[in-house]
Design a protein around this motif. Structure first.
Motif, mmCIF file in Angstrom:
data_model
loop_
_atom_site.group_PDB
_atom_site.id
_atom_site.type_symbol
_atom_site.label_atom_id
_atom_site.label_comp_id
_atom_site.label_asym_id
_atom_site.label_seq_id
_atom_site.Cartn_x
_atom_site.Cartn_y
_atom_site.Cartn_z
ATOM 1 N N SER A 147 0.559 -0.871 0.075
ATOM 2 C CA SER A 147 0.428 -0.190 0.180
ATOM 3 C C SER A 147 0.863 1.098 -0.048
ATOM 4 O O SER A 147 0.482 2.320 -0.041
ATOM 5 C CB SER A 147 -1.073 -0.023 1.123
ATOM 6 N N PHE A 148 1.770 1.075 0.163
ATOM 7 C CA PHE A 148 3.126 2.069 -0.358
ATOM 8 C C PHE A 148 3.103 2.837 -1.427
ATOM 9 O O PHE A 148 3.466 2.022 -2.539
ATOM 10 C CB PHE A 148 4.312 1.855 0.192
ATOM 11 N N ARG A 149 2.758 4.390 -1.652
ATOM 12 C CA ARG A 149 2.810 4.789 -3.033
ATOM 13 C C ARG A 149 4.282 5.148 -2.889
ATOM 14 O O ARG A 149 5.221 5.384 -2.484
ATOM 15 C CB ARG A 149 1.956 6.133 -2.477
ATOM 16 N N ASP A 150 4.801 4.968 -4.603
ATOM 17 C CA ASP A 150 6.163 5.092 -5.079
ATOM 18 C C ASP A 150 6.253 6.970 -5.053
ATOM 19 O O ASP A 150 5.325 7.428 -5.224
ATOM 20 C CB ASP A 150 6.422 4.684 -6.505
ATOM 21 N N PRO A 151 7.755 6.916 -3.643
ATOM 22 C CA PRO A 151 7.457 8.402 -3.662
ATOM 23 C C PRO A 151 8.567 9.343 -5.512
ATOM 24 O O PRO A 151 8.190 10.041 -5.634
ATOM 25 C CB PRO A 151 8.424 8.017 -3.021
ATOM 26 N N GLY A 152 8.470 8.293 -6.082
ATOM 27 C CA GLY A 152 8.285 9.114 -7.726
ATOM 28 C C GLY A 152 9.289 10.096 -8.086
ATOM 29 O O GLY A 152 10.227 10.263 -7.644
ATOM 30 N N VAL A 188 6.181 15.687 14.384
ATOM 31 C CA VAL A 188 6.406 14.434 14.260
ATOM 32 C C VAL A 188 6.227 14.905 12.859
ATOM 33 O O VAL A 188 5.206 14.913 12.434
ATOM 34 C CB VAL A 188 5.146 13.206 14.574
ATOM 35 N N GLY A 189 7.563 14.554 12.093
ATOM 36 C CA GLY A 189 7.256 14.986 10.738
ATOM 37 C C GLY A 189 7.291 13.558 9.987
ATOM 38 O O GLY A 189 7.723 12.495 9.910
ATOM 39 N N LEU A 190 6.522 13.995 8.570
ATOM 40 C CA LEU A 190 5.883 13.110 7.637
ATOM 41 C C LEU A 190 6.051 12.690 6.207
ATOM 42 O O LEU A 190 5.535 13.301 5.841
ATOM 43 C CB LEU A 190 5.126 11.984 8.257
ATOM 44 N N ASP A 191 7.657 12.670 5.394
ATOM 45 C CA ASP A 191 6.963 12.431 4.116
ATOM 46 C C ASP A 191 7.882 11.682 3.182
ATOM 47 O O ASP A 191 8.088 9.944 3.687
ATOM 48 C CB ASP A 191 8.254 13.628 3.536
ATOM 49 N N ILE A 192 6.622 10.809 1.777
ATOM 50 C CA ILE A 192 7.007 10.102 1.185
ATOM 51 C C ILE A 192 8.256 9.781 0.544
ATOM 52 O O ILE A 192 8.993 8.709 0.232
ATOM 53 C CB ILE A 192 5.683 10.097 -0.036
ATOM 54 N N SER A 193 8.409 11.513 0.569
ATOM 55 C CA SER A 193 10.123 10.365 0.109
ATOM 56 C C SER A 193 11.529 10.969 1.188
ATOM 57 O O SER A 193 11.369 11.489 1.790
ATOM 58 C CB SER A 193 10.149 11.725 -0.882
ATOM 59 N N VAL A 218 9.845 7.955 7.254
ATOM 60 C CA VAL A 218 9.173 8.029 5.583
ATOM 61 C C VAL A 218 7.870 7.027 5.643
ATOM 62 O O VAL A 218 7.972 6.094 6.491
ATOM 63 C CB VAL A 218 10.714 7.539 4.628
ATOM 64 N N ALA A 219 6.754 7.888 5.404
ATOM 65 C CA ALA A 219 5.811 6.822 5.658
ATOM 66 C C ALA A 219 4.860 7.139 4.262
ATOM 67 O O ALA A 219 4.892 8.610 3.523
ATOM 68 C CB ALA A 219 5.580 7.013 7.221
ATOM 69 N N ASP A 220 3.802 6.723 4.337
ATOM 70 C CA ASP A 220 2.419 7.078 3.064
ATOM 71 C C ASP A 220 1.633 7.457 4.159
ATOM 72 O O ASP A 220 0.729 6.182 5.264
ATOM 73 C CB ASP A 220 2.542 5.653 2.748
ATOM 74 N N ALA A 221 0.846 8.633 3.829
ATOM 75 C CA ALA A 221 -0.118 9.173 4.698
ATOM 76 C C ALA A 221 -1.605 8.767 4.096
ATOM 77 O O ALA A 221 -2.151 8.658 5.774
ATOM 78 C CB ALA A 221 -0.433 10.465 4.544
ATOM 79 N N GLY A 222 -1.696 7.925 3.781
ATOM 80 C CA GLY A 222 -2.694 7.195 3.069
ATOM 81 C C GLY A 222 -3.090 5.543 4.267
ATOM 82 O O GLY A 222 -3.792 5.313 4.562
ATOM 83 N N VAL A 223 -1.120 5.888 4.818
ATOM 84 C CA VAL A 223 -1.993 4.493 5.632
ATOM 85 C C VAL A 223 -1.032 4.666 7.126
ATOM 86 O O VAL A 223 0.564 3.855 6.928
ATOM 87 C CB VAL A 223 -1.501 3.239 4.949
ATOM 88 N N LEU A 224 -1.082 5.827 8.097
ATOM 89 C CA LEU A 224 -0.524 6.418 8.645
ATOM 90 C C LEU A 224 0.068 5.557 10.263
ATOM 91 O O LEU A 224 -0.751 4.622 10.383
ATOM 92 C CB LEU A 224 -0.740 7.366 9.715
ATOM 93 N N PRO A 225 1.510 5.537 10.041
ATOM 94 C CA PRO A 225 1.554 4.637 11.219
ATOM 95 C C PRO A 225 1.726 4.504 12.563
ATOM 96 O O PRO A 225 2.521 4.625 13.271
ATOM 97 C CB PRO A 225 3.394 4.294 10.973
#
Length: 209
Positions: free
Chosen positions: A4-9, A60-65, A84-91
């Motif tokens: 489910s982790f989106r590609d940071p692309g 707390v800071g979060l980014d997919i990149s 590093v995490a996907d905001a669509g599936v917050l840990p």
């Protein structure tokens, strides 16, 4: 990395190529009470994160990149909580944050992704917690530029998606939360001798109960 982790692309490529994309100090920060526990979604290279951290709140800071998080870490105090995490599936467990900041991040997702993030924000906010939202408006000068991907969503040359919101659409997206403030802010940007309109939807929502 989960399925489910989106590609940071494109964002990862951009940070790798250009480094710190966003400079200067963040302005118009929300008045979050000192001692609050705050989540910033899309912390990037730390422009807003470092400014918030100096306001007496725990951020707390979060980014997919991964590259963005590495740059944010370099700009922050040692041991700063960044991941590093996907905001669509917050840990994070339910009802853990007093506030969530989502500035120009939700609009870089397709409709399904925006819905996922909105649901996760509502889940991790405490009762009485607030979402501070900011993203581009459909009145912005760049609306319609690039390749149309979905209604109001366009892909530009660098490979980054941008969705442009109406106020009513923002309310619908965060319908699980109570709207406290909602407005479209506009200003002019002078490009090649012409004043062109920039516009963003700025909103505050509260989780009731």
């Amino acid at each position: 990395m989960t399925a489910s982790f989106r590609d940071p692309g494109a964002w990862e490529r951009d940070y790798l190529q250009r480094g710190r994309l966003w400079g200067g100090a963040a302005c118009d920060l929300p008045a979050i009470p000192p001692g609050s526990r705050v989540l910033e979604i899309g912390c990037g290279n730390g422009k807003t994160y470092t400014s918030l951290s100096g306001k007496g709140v725990s951020v707390v800071g979060l980014d997919i990149s991964p590259s963005a998080v590495a740059l944010c870490r370099c700009a922050s105090a040692e041991g700063a909580p960044l991941l590093v995490a996907d905001a669509g599936v917050l840990p994070f467990r339910d009802r853990i944050f007093d506030a969530v900041c989502a500035f120009h991040v939700v609009g870089h997702l397709k409709a399904a992704g925006r819905k996922d993030v909105a649901g996760e924000i509502a889940r991790v906010l405490k009762g009485g917690g607030k979402l501070y939202f900011r993203d581009f408006s459909e009145r912005d000068m760049r609306y319609g530029k690039g390749t149309g991907v979905e209604a109001g969503t366009f892909l530009r040359g660098e490979g980054i998606l941008t969705h442009y919101f109406s106020e009513s659409e923002v309310c619908t997206l965060f319908s699980a939360l109570h709207p406290c403030a909602l407005e479209t802010c506009t200003w002019s940007l002078r490009v090649r001798g012409k004043d062109l309109p920039r516009a963003e939807v700025v909103a505050v929502f509260e989780k009731l109960g």
